[in-house]
Every structure is written in structure tokens, then in C-alpha cells.
Design an enzyme around this catalytic site. Structure first.
Site, mmCIF file in Angstrom:
data_model
loop_
_atom_site.group_PDB
_atom_site.id
_atom_site.type_symbol
_atom_site.label_atom_id
_atom_site.label_comp_id
_atom_site.label_asym_id
_atom_site.label_seq_id
_atom_site.Cartn_x
_atom_site.Cartn_y
_atom_site.Cartn_z
ATOM 1 N N ASN B 106 0.831 -1.222 0.000
ATOM 2 C CA ASN B 106 0.000 0.000 0.000
ATOM 3 C C ASN B 106 0.856 1.258 0.000
ATOM 4 O O ASN B 106 0.806 2.087 0.889
ATOM 5 C CB ASN B 106 -0.976 0.011 1.184
ATOM 6 C CG ASN B 106 -0.284 -0.046 2.529
ATOM 7 O OD1 ASN B 106 0.857 -0.492 2.626
ATOM 8 N ND2 ASN B 106 -0.950 0.421 3.571
ATOM 9 N N ASP B 164 -3.699 -4.909 2.159
ATOM 10 C CA ASP B 164 -3.554 -4.464 3.554
ATOM 11 C C ASP B 164 -3.693 -2.952 3.712
ATOM 12 O O ASP B 164 -3.196 -2.173 2.907
ATOM 13 C CB ASP B 164 -2.213 -4.882 4.141
ATOM 14 C CG ASP B 164 -2.135 -4.481 5.601
ATOM 15 O OD1 ASP B 164 -2.920 -5.008 6.392
ATOM 16 O OD2 ASP B 164 -1.317 -3.598 5.932
ATOM 17 N N ASP B 317 3.564 -5.401 11.737
ATOM 18 C CA ASP B 317 2.756 -4.327 11.140
ATOM 19 C C ASP B 317 3.482 -2.988 11.319
ATOM 20 O O ASP B 317 2.862 -1.957 11.615
ATOM 21 C CB ASP B 317 1.347 -4.281 11.735
ATOM 22 C CG ASP B 317 0.384 -3.457 10.868
ATOM 23 O OD1 ASP B 317 0.816 -2.931 9.827
ATOM 24 O OD2 ASP B 317 -0.796 -3.337 11.252
ATOM 25 N N HIS B 321 5.171 6.552 10.554
ATOM 26 C CA HIS B 321 4.466 7.797 10.240
ATOM 27 C C HIS B 321 5.327 8.970 10.694
ATOM 28 O O HIS B 321 5.970 8.915 11.747
ATOM 29 C CB HIS B 321 3.115 7.866 10.934
ATOM 30 C CG HIS B 321 2.084 6.982 10.312
ATOM 31 N ND1 HIS B 321 1.572 7.204 9.060
ATOM 32 C CD2 HIS B 321 1.492 5.842 10.758
ATOM 33 C CE1 HIS B 321 0.699 6.256 8.765
ATOM 34 N NE2 HIS B 321 0.637 5.411 9.771
#
Lengths: 346, 437
Positions: B106, B164, B317, B321
């Protein structure tokens, strides 16, 4: 008071009593005078930072600041740099550079006031953060209840309506319980949050629960938060089951509502116009209570800071140092007694 | 090719003395010496045998483990190289003891065709400090409308497919995806979430969300989608991997499907194993991730399922960010936390030391099980094998400090936490990828 008023959890029962006594003794009658202003916060700067539409909260905070002679600046999200993509952090840092004494913030997201407090030396007052809390609303509600009932301990209050979306309900459940009241929540299942038992309140799905209450606190149906989700199959069903009208209000019971009301939705028109409700008293109380909050958040911390410093105060009001510095440099004596000032001016 | 690594530097020649060598796969749990020559494990034996030019590393009181394999890492390349890139993400992986990681598709642009995989493979050949494998998108642009060209991506080296970050909502498309993936014999990794049930939720739905006034994501938003997807997978006889399960009912659905004969693997993250939604009360956006931290009963169910083998894989995961994106009121922040550099220490401390899960289960769930789930090389400490291993200090307690991370991002849910299990050294494909000794 602490440096910040972010949640009703920031105040003890004693804090609430003391704060509302200030509102009652020092500020309630001020609005009835010809000259409605005291110099108490002269030289202080209050920034009202509003990211959501608001009439009574923004008006009363602005008026409260002005009647205390503070310099009040209103910053509205729709006419500020926020629309240009500035983050809340950067907006706060920018406003902080003007060295405000107090920032009052209304914001659509939970925790925004606490977030702002990380980036400013000013006192921060939460004027509503998303579905989180609205502590000054709770204070003015308690004030209105005290005006009507006196001692609140042991009284029963039902909070009725859209509890799921209500920051007012969240603050009020905490505040009412701190005052010793028994709280019952009345709403259809879809308008109660999952996990509601954590509030430690009774829960009912019927207006039958209103019998035996001393007060009925109605919440606004927040239709704007319902968009795209089927919280209610029909407003008619809600009105039939949960609208409170004069027929629900027993002798001696009083009805409160934080406003704005949706006449004909959560409250019947006739009840909205009747003497049984305290809605306009709440609005009036809002001004006195917010004056008390602005005053006490300055003076209590000035006392605390000067006690901590245990130094003679030498700072000038409006000193050019950082807000924190000027706070510590100022003794309580420099925040003039409100009553004395009422006489001085009036 | 399925995994790619930059072939930089020389193959290591060293001897690790007196470590506790622990590899459930090869049945080793003993204090001994391990001699590695030119990247190959040549001797696992105590004693004074010749070590030639080998560098000597003191392993006393330390654990030597097979390297870890992560099935779920967001490397943000291409598109958000300010948050992570191939070099920083794989360096962080090495610091966490990982030897192989799977990059999620993604990105911007989405990895939904062979050309993007080929260009990422080039990047990995230049920069990857650990082996990198790529997952392709199930649907074009992860939009959930049209299947991507899985066959072409399989040819370019994809090891599986996933949308995902988003669920595959359209059951018909999902069925077709299972058929297409079966045709190239690769698994689908499914992010299970019913978006209608999740609504505008930002945290687990329960007492914490009620009190804070945050919109909740109910556990059933995940578990109902897990149940549906597994049912379709069973019908299609397809290989399926359930990404980041977070609640008891999802675990029950996985158990049921496996007992019905399904080829099911599933993963859980370190944060869902170690934390519950009480952490959210401070409104720190570094506790905001999707799926959200659940309540304590769900957390305990996940730990129990890991111990019993119903959950067979641990995946990070790892979701970097930028600081400014997390430094906002909670509701405005993006979902996701990083985890490559803290996974083992957190889980060793919270699960193994606490006695909830054995070291054997933890190591298998971080190494051989995930490797097998996606057909990746299985790291093993065996004579004659290439060295893919890590040396861990389990004695000294240290405080997790994101300032020292190799990742470009700092959004860890474990900042300030005191743990044991620092990875001291990682050898990947026989090369030194991490060494703080």
C-alpha cells in the site's frame, strides 16, 4: 484550580463549590448593574480559539473576559490560518508567541484542549472537545441546580437523549456524581455508548424512569453526528418514546437543557416555553461561571506560584517575560479582588 | 527469486563463544560455540578447535537465535521516503534481529503490477540490509474493484497478495482473488475489517471509548470479516493468511476454519500481545493503530492462542508515520505504529519472562512459522547452513528510546518501556547486518 481546566476530573468537589461560590458572590449580580465591568483581569489576554460553530459558549466566554477587562481575542477556524492547512500545534505555537494568559478552545476532536496545553504556557480551558468533555457547561449546570435546589447531595437527576454523542453528558455524569447526585441515563440503546456501565450510572430505556427525579436534563439530538449512520430508524419513533413534554414533568421537578434546543424533537414546545425549565437561567449562569473560571484560573495559580517561589512579587503586569515567568512574578495581590473593583468602578 | 538483499560487504568469519544456542527447528538448546566461516555455519560444538582468523564474540549469558521473519512491514517506498525507505527500514529490521521482511504494497503508487515490483527489487538489491520479499496488491490500486495481475507479479517475485490497510469488501472479488492466487500457488494475506461496522471508529469500542467520547471500532468489525473470509477460503480450498488478529472472536474463527481443514495461518502483532486499550486514555496517537488495541480479555485470549498454537505467527505491522502526522489530536492522526526494532525485546519481556509463553513458541512464531507461511527461506542454526541468526542479551534491562531507532520514524507504542532482550548482532545471508558489540 489547576493550571488547566480540561475535564471535570480536574476539579474536586471542594474546587467546584469554591469556584461556584466565586461566581455567585462576585459575579452573578454584575450583569444587573448599569456598568457591567470590573478591572479584575486588566492587562490580561484571553484568546478564544473556536474550531466549531458556537453561540452561547463563545459569546459568554467573550463577554466574561471583557467584563473582567481582559483583552479578548476571538480566533475562528473559518477565518484563520487553519483553513490554510496550519496544524493545531503550529496555530498554538503562533498564538503562544503573543503571550496570552488564557487560551479557551473549542474543537471538534477529543483531547484537543489537552493537546494545546502541551504547546503553550497559557492556562487552557476546554470549551468543548469533540464528544469528549465540556466542563464549563457542567459547572454552569451545577450552578443553576444549586440556585434552584440549594444542596444537591442525594438529589436525583435523569440525563435524557443523545448521550452517545454528547460531551455535555460526559462532563455532567462526572460532575453531578462529584456533587453527590444520583444519575440515571435515559436513551434508546443506539444512543448510549457501548461500555456505558463504566459511568457508574443507572441506565433506562424509558421515560418512566423520570418519575421520582428531582431534575430532568435534556440533551440536544445531534443530528449532524448521525449522518450516514442509522442511529434511529425514525425521528417519529424517538419523539413518541423519548420527547419530554409538560406531561412528564411532575410537581417540583425542574428541566435543564444545554442548548441549543431542537424544539419539538427532544423537548416539547410547551415545555420549552414553561416556567418548569431553567434553560435561560443556565445561559445567565454561564456568564457568571465563566467569569469565575477565568478569574480563578489566574488568581489561584498566581497564589500557588508565588507561594512556591516565596519571593516578594516585583513583576509588572504585562511584563515582557514568558507567561510562566510573569505568573510566578505576580502575587495574588496584583490580581485585584473582584468585589473591591466592582465598587471601584460601579 | 523470492527474497532480495544487497550483496554488500564480505561474508562474516567469526566464532560466537559460549552462547545459549536455541533453535527449536534444529532441536538445539545448549551452551556451545558456533563457528561461522565466510558466512556459513561450519561448526556447532564446544571446545578449543581452531578458529583461524575468526573474530571472537563473547556469547556468555546471551541467546543465539535463528533470525526473525516479518510477514508485515510497511517500508513506505515508493512514495513516503520521508517516513521510511528501503535502507532505513531494512536497517531497522536488522537491529530487531530480522533476517527477512515482507514489504506491504500500500505504497504510492500501489504495488499492483510487475513493473513496480521489478523497480522495488532493484532498490532492494542496492539497499536492503536484510532479505526483502514483496507482496502485491489483490486489487488494482487497492481499490477493491478489479483484480490485479497476480500471475505477472508472481513472475516478478511476489510471495503473496494483500490489500492491507483496506479489507477486500466485495466477496465476489475475494473469491476470484483466491482462485487467481491458487493458480500461482501463493497465499492471500487478508486485512479483515467490515468498514460498515468500523464506521468512523478510532479505538476499540468499550469502556475506554465510552468514557473518552471516541468513536469505537467493535471487535466484531474484525471477527465477522475473518469468519466470512475463512468461509470463502475453505470453499475455494485456498491458502489464506489472516493479518493482525486483535480479538478473541477472530481467534475462534481461525481455530474453527483450521479444524475444518483450512490451510490457514495467522499473525498477531507485538502491540496487541503486550498492550490493551487502557493505554489510549492519555490520547497519545502512538497508541492509535488499526486494528485498535483491544481490552484485557482480548489481549489475554491472543496470548493464550499464541501459546496454544492457534496463532502461529508474530508480525510487526511496522507502520512508520512522520512525527507531524502523529503530533495531532488523537482522532486526526493516522493509524499505525512501528515495531521492527522492539518486537523481540517487548515479547521476551512481556510474554516469556512473565511465564505466559515459552521461548520456543516465541522463536517459532517469529522465525520458522512465518517463513513457512509465505514459502520464505527458513532461518536455522545448523552446520552447513548460511548464517541467518541473531545474538540477544536477555540480562540487561534497557529503556526503549525511539531517538536511537534506525527507522526514520519514531511512532513507537513502547517508548520509555523497560525491557530485556536487546538484539546485539544480526547476521543475514552470512553478512553482518547489525552489530552493537
Amino acid at each position: 484550580m489547576n493550571r488547566y481546566l480540561l475535564s471535570m476530573n480536574d476539579l474536586s468537589h471542594e474546587d467546584i463549590e469554591s469556584l461556584l461560590a466565586t461566581a455567585r458572590v462576585d459575579f452573578l449580580d454584575l450583569s444587573k448593574r448599569d456598568i457591567k465591568k470590573v478591572p479584575t483581569l486588566r492587562g490580561r489576554t484571553v484568546i478564544d480559539l473556536f474550531y466549531e460553530k458556537s453561540t452561547r459558549t463563545s459569546t459568554s466566554f467573550e463577554l466574561a473576559g471583557k467584563r473582567l477587562s481582559a483583552d479578548v481575542i476571538n480566533v475562528k477556524a473559518d477565518s484563520s490560518a487553519v483553513g490554510k492547512g496550519e496544524s493545531l500545534k503550529d496555530t498554538t505555537l503562533t498564538l503562544n508567541a503573543y503571550r496570552p494568559d488564557i487560551i479557551v478552545i473549542r474543537h471538534p476532536h477529543v483531547g484537543a484542549a489537552a493537546f494545546v496545553s502541551r504547546f503553550t504556557e497559557a492556562h487552557v480551558i476546554n470549551a468543548g472537545d469533540g464528544m469528549g468533555e465540556h466542563p464549563t457547561q457542567c459547572l454552569l449546570d451545577i450552578f443553576s441546580m444549586q440556585q434552584e435546589f440549594g444542596e444537591l447531595k442525594g438529589l436525583k437527576v435523569a440525563i435524557v437523549g443523545d448521550i452517545l454523542h454528547s460531551r455535555v453528558a460526559r462532563s455532567n455524569i462526572i460532575g453531578f456524581q462529584k456533587m453527590g447526585m444520583e444519575v440515571t441515563l435515559v436513551a434508546p440503546p443506539a444512543l448510549l455508548p457501548r461500555g456505558v456501565e463504566a459511568f457508574g450510572a443507572e441506565v433506562s430505556h424509558s421515560l418512566d424512569a423520570l418519575a421520582g427525579m428531582d431534575m430532568i436534563y435534556l440533551l440536544r439530538m445531534q443530528k449532524e453526528r448521525h449522518e450516514g449512520a442509522n442511529f434511529l430508524p425514525s425521528l417519529r419513533e424517538y419523539i413518541a418514546s423519548y420527547q419530554v413534554g409538560l406531561r412528564h414533568v411532575g410537581k417540583g421537578q425542574r428541566v435543564l437543557h444545554p442548548g441549543p434546543i431542537n424544539r419539538g424533537v427532544e423537548i416539547e414546545g410547551a415545555l420549552a416555553d414553561s416556567q418548569e425549565n431553567l434553560i435561560l437561567h443556565q445561559v445567565e449562569a454561564g456568564l457568571a461561571v465563566r467569569m469565575a473560571v477565568l478569574y480563578r484560573i489566574i488568581v489561584d495559580n498566581a497564589v500557588a506560584d508565588s507561594a512556591a517561589e516565596s519571593e516578594p512579587a516585583t513583576g509588572e503586569a504585562g511584563s515582557t517575560g514568558s507567561p510562566e515567568k510573569s505568573d510566578t512574578g505576580k502575587s495574588a495581590a496584583q490580581v485585584e479582588e473582584p468585589v473591591k473593583n466592582i465598587h471601584a468602578v460601579g | 527469486m523470492t527474497t532480495i538483499i544487497a550483496k554488500r560487504g564480505t561474508k562474516a568469519t567469526l566464532v560466537i563463544r559460549d552462547a545459549r544456542v536455541f533453535d527449536p527447528g534444529s532441536g538445539i538448546d545448549t551452551r556451545t560455540d558456533v563457528l561461522i566461516e565466510k558466512g556459513q555455519i561450519v561448526r556447532i560444538a564446544p571446545g578449543k578447535g581452531s578458529v583461524g582468523e575468526a573474530q571472537v564474540i563473547d556469547g556468555a549469558g546471551r541467546l543465539l537465535l535463528p533470525g526473525f521473519v516479518d510477514l508485515h512491514a510497511h517500508l513506505r517506498s515508493p512514495g513516503r521516503e520521508d517516513e521510511e525507505d528501503m535502507a532505513s527500514g531494512t536497517r531497522a529490521a536488522a537491529a530487531g534481529g530480522y533476517v527477512t521482511i515482507c514489504a506491504m504494497p500500500n505504497t504510492d503508487p500501489v504495488v499492483d503490477n510487475a513493473a513496480v515490483i521489478a523497480s522495488l527489487a532493484e532498490l532492494a538489491e542496492a539497499d536492503a540490509m536484510v532479505r526483502v520479499a514483496f507482496l502485491g496488491a489483490i486489487s488494482r490500486g487497492e481499490k477493491g474493484d478489479h483484480l490485479s495481475d497476480m500471475w505477472d507479479m508472481a513472475g516478478a517475485g511476489a510471495v503473496g497478495f494483500t490489500d492491507d490497510g483496506r479489507p477486500v469488501a466485495d466477496a465476489g472479488l475475494l473469491r476470484a482473488a483466491f482462485q487467481a492466487a491458487r493458480n500461482v500457488n501463493l497465499p492471500l494475506s487478508l486485512h479483515c475489517e467490515d468498514l460498515d461496522l468500523a464506521g468512523a471508529g478510532v479505538v476499540n469500542e468499550g469502556t475506554v471509548s465510552a468514557q473518552l467520547g471516541l468513536a469505537g471500532i467493535p471487535g466484531t468489525a474484525e471477527s465477522s470479516d475473518v469468519a466470512r473470509n475463512l468461509d470463502i477460503a475453505l470453499y475455494e480450498g485456498a491458502r489464506v493468511h489472516i493479518a493482525h488478529v486483535s480479538c478473541a472472536r477472530s481467534v475462534a474463527a481461525v481455530d474453527l476454519a483450521r479444524k475444518a481443514g483450512g490451510a490457514v495461518t495467522c499473525e498477531v502483532t507485538p502491540h496487541h500481545l503486550a498492550l490493551n486499550d487502557e493505554e489510549v486514555r492519555g490520547l497519545d496517537a502512538n497508541f492509535k493503530m488499526n486494528p485498535p488495541l483491544r481490552n484485557e480479555a482480548d489481549r489475554l485470549a491472543l496470548v493464550e492462542a499464541l501459546a496454544s498454537g492457534v496463532i502461529d505467527c508474530i508480525a510487526t505491522d511496522h507502520a512508520p508515520h512522520a512525527t507531524q502526522e502523529k503530533e495531532t489530536p488523537f482522532e486526526e492522526a493516522p493509524f499505525g505504529v512501528i515495531g521492527l526494532e522492539t518486537a523481540f525485546a517487548v515479547l521476551y519481556s512481556e510474554l516469556v519472562q512473565a511465564g505466559a509463553v515459552s521461548l520456543e513458541v516465541l522463536v517459532q512464531a517469529m522465525s520458522s512459522n512465518p517463513a513457512r507461511a509465505f514459502g520464505l527461506p527458513v532461518p536455522t542454526i545448523t552446520e552447513g547452513q548460511e548464517a541467518n541468526l541473531c545474538l540477544v542479551d536477555v540480562d540487561e534491562e534497557y529503556e526503549i528510546d525511539p531517538a536511537g531507532f534506525y527507522s526514520k520514524s519514531r511512532n513507537s507504542a513502547f517508548s520509555g518501556r523497560k525491557v530485556r532482550g536487546r538484539v546485539l548482532l544480526t547476521l543475514v545471508a552470512g553478512r553482518m547486518a547489525h552489530n552493537i558489540l
